[in-house]
Scaffold this motif. Structure first.
Motif, PDB file in Angstrom:
ATOM      1  N   PHE A  27       0.849  -1.198   0.000  1.00 24.72           N
ATOM      2  CA  PHE A  27       0.000   0.000   0.000  1.00 24.72           C
ATOM      3  C   PHE A  27       0.892   1.260   0.000  1.00 24.72           C
ATOM      4  CE2 PHE A  27      -3.955  -1.888   2.403  1.00 24.72           C
ATOM      5  CZ  PHE A  27      -4.028  -2.904   1.474  1.00 24.72           C
ATOM      6  N   ALA A  28       1.922   1.251   0.833  1.00 23.13           N
ATOM      7  CA  ALA A  28       2.848   2.397   0.896  1.00 23.13           C
ATOM      8  C   ALA A  28       3.473   2.618  -0.482  1.00 23.13           C
ATOM      9  CB  ALA A  28       3.927   2.151   1.949  1.00 23.13           C
ATOM     10  N   ASN A  29       3.828   1.528  -1.109  1.00 21.69           N
ATOM     11  CA  ASN A  29       4.428   1.576  -2.449  1.00 21.69           C
ATOM     12  C   ASN A  29       3.459   2.205  -3.453  1.00 21.69           C
ATOM     13  OD1 ASN A  29       6.397   0.893  -4.416  1.00 21.69           O
ATOM     14  ND2 ASN A  29       5.229  -0.930  -4.951  1.00 21.69           N
ATOM     15  N   TYR A  30       2.199   1.814  -3.368  1.00 21.22           N
ATOM     16  CA  TYR A  30       1.154   2.369  -4.260  1.00 21.22           C
ATOM     17  C   TYR A  30       1.081   3.893  -4.099  1.00 21.22           C
ATOM     18  CZ  TYR A  30      -3.643   3.697  -5.588  1.00 21.22           C
ATOM     19  OH  TYR A  30      -4.736   4.351  -6.107  1.00 21.22           O
ATOM     20  N   PHE A  31       1.008   4.346  -2.840  1.00 27.18           N
ATOM     21  CA  PHE A  31       0.853   5.782  -2.600  1.00 27.18           C
ATOM     22  C   PHE A  31       2.146   6.545  -2.897  1.00 27.18           C
ATOM     23  CE2 PHE A  31      -2.883   4.417  -0.005  1.00 27.18           C
ATOM     24  CZ  PHE A  31      -3.837   5.172  -0.678  1.00 27.18           C
ATOM     25  N   GLU A  32       3.261   5.914  -2.637  1.00 22.76           N
ATOM     26  CA  GLU A  32       4.554   6.554  -2.952  1.00 22.76           C
ATOM     27  C   GLU A  32       4.622   6.848  -4.446  1.00 22.76           C
ATOM     28  OE1 GLU A  32       7.474   8.372  -1.413  1.00 22.76           O
ATOM     29  OE2 GLU A  32       6.913   6.770  -0.035  1.00 22.76           O
ATOM     30  N   GLU A  33       4.228   5.885  -5.242  1.00 19.50           N
ATOM     31  CA  GLU A  33       4.263   6.056  -6.704  1.00 19.50           C
ATOM     32  C   GLU A  33       3.339   7.172  -7.171  1.00 19.50           C
ATOM     33  OE1 GLU A  33       3.430   2.287  -8.524  1.00 19.50           O
ATOM     34  OE2 GLU A  33       5.454   1.529  -8.169  1.00 19.50           O
ATOM     35  N   LYS A  34       2.255   7.393  -6.410  1.00 18.30           N
ATOM     36  CA  LYS A  34       1.298   8.445  -6.771  1.00 18.30           C
ATOM     37  C   LYS A  34       1.708   9.819  -6.245  1.00 18.30           C
ATOM     38  CE  LYS A  34      -2.959   7.994  -7.351  1.00 18.30           C
ATOM     39  NZ  LYS A  34      -4.419   7.925  -7.177  1.00 18.30           N
ATOM     40  N   GLY A  35       2.764   9.878  -5.453  1.00 23.51           N
ATOM     41  CA  GLY A  35       3.199  11.151  -4.878  1.00 23.51           C
ATOM     42  C   GLY A  35       2.443  11.529  -3.616  1.00 23.51           C
ATOM     43  N   LEU A  36       1.651  10.612  -3.081  1.00 18.25           N
ATOM     44  CA  LEU A  36       0.933  10.894  -1.831  1.00 18.25           C
ATOM     45  C   LEU A  36       1.784  10.377  -0.660  1.00 18.25           C
ATOM     46  CD1 LEU A  36      -2.727  10.087  -2.983  1.00 18.25           C
ATOM     47  CD2 LEU A  36      -1.855  12.314  -2.242  1.00 18.25           C
ATOM     48  N   ASP A  37       2.784  11.176  -0.316  1.00 20.68           N
ATOM     49  CA  ASP A  37       3.777  10.713   0.657  1.00 20.68           C
ATOM     50  C   ASP A  37       3.233  10.559   2.068  1.00 20.68           C
ATOM     51  OD1 ASP A  37       3.445  13.438   0.884  1.00 20.68           O
ATOM     52  OD2 ASP A  37       5.564  13.878   1.174  1.00 20.68           O
ATOM     53  N   GLY A  38       2.179  11.305   2.398  1.00 16.42           N
ATOM     54  CA  GLY A  38       1.569  11.169   3.729  1.00 16.42           C
ATOM     55  C   GLY A  38       0.869   9.822   3.888  1.00 16.42           C
ATOM     56  N   PHE A  39       0.116   9.445   2.873  1.00 13.67           N
ATOM     57  CA  PHE A  39      -0.536   8.129   2.887  1.00 13.67           C
ATOM     58  C   PHE A  39       0.522   7.023   2.919  1.00 13.67           C
ATOM     59  CE2 PHE A  39      -5.123   8.711   1.956  1.00 13.67           C
ATOM     60  CZ  PHE A  39      -5.146  10.084   1.719  1.00 13.67           C
TER      61      PHE A  39
END
Ligand code: FEO
Length: 171
Positions: A27-39
């Motif tokens: 999940f962290a990887n998914y959000f990291e790729e989207k630029g949502l670093d807080g998520f």
């Protein structure tokens, strides 16, 4: 001496908790790729907590002279099709883990293993917290993330989450 079934379930739970860590890393990887670093931060901390849970079962078995047999960890298999799908998969997963913890508790209660029940009490409470956190996150997303400003604010809030070691420690 630990009951055979309680022992087997706790040993399996080590791999299940590590699998939980692995899906939250996904999940962290998914959000990291989207630029949502807080998520991404929020789920990275979640992954750390799951590793802690695995280590608590590991230590509990050792403390009771019960052999630890490290089992394979499944590949993360959640369909990460949208932000809200990820959040919902998190809640669904926590509900599943609650069931697993309850099963171990049940096995311990069946053989009047009060020591294991006391150890598991922490996990029972923790699962209540985990489900609430996952559910609150969905509510916040649905309430506030409808536009880019709201999403930015929520992302900033989640970026502030910091790791804390579990309140239960075994040595
Ligand atoms: Fe280890 Fe999120 O339950």
């Amino acid at each position: 001496m630990l009951n055979e079934k309680v022992h087997a379930l706790m040993n399996e739970q080590i791999a299940k908790e590590l699998y939980s860590a692995y899906i939250y890393l996904d999940f962290a990887n998914y959000f990291e790729e989207k630029g949502l670093d807080g998520f991404a931060n929020w789920y990275m901390i979640q992954a750390q907590e799951e590793r802690d849970h695995a280590l608590l079962f590991y230590q509990y078995l050792h403390n009771n002279n019960a052999r630890v047999d490290l089992l394979p960890i499944d590949k993360p298999d959640k369909a990460l099709t949208s932000d809200i799908a990820v959040l919902r998969a998190g809640l669904e997963h926590e509900e599943l883990v609650t069931g697993l913890i309850n099963d171990i508790y049940h096995a311990a209660a069946d053989v009047r293993d009060y020591r294991s029940m006391q150890f598991l009490d922490w996990f029972i409470a923790e699962q209540g917290e985990e489900e609430k956190n996952a559910s609150d996150l969905i509510t916040k997303y649905e309430l506030y993330a409808g536009d880019s400003k709201g999403l930015y604010m929520l992302n900033s809030e989640l970026a502030a989450r910091v790791y804390t070691a579990p309140s239960l420690t075994l040595s």
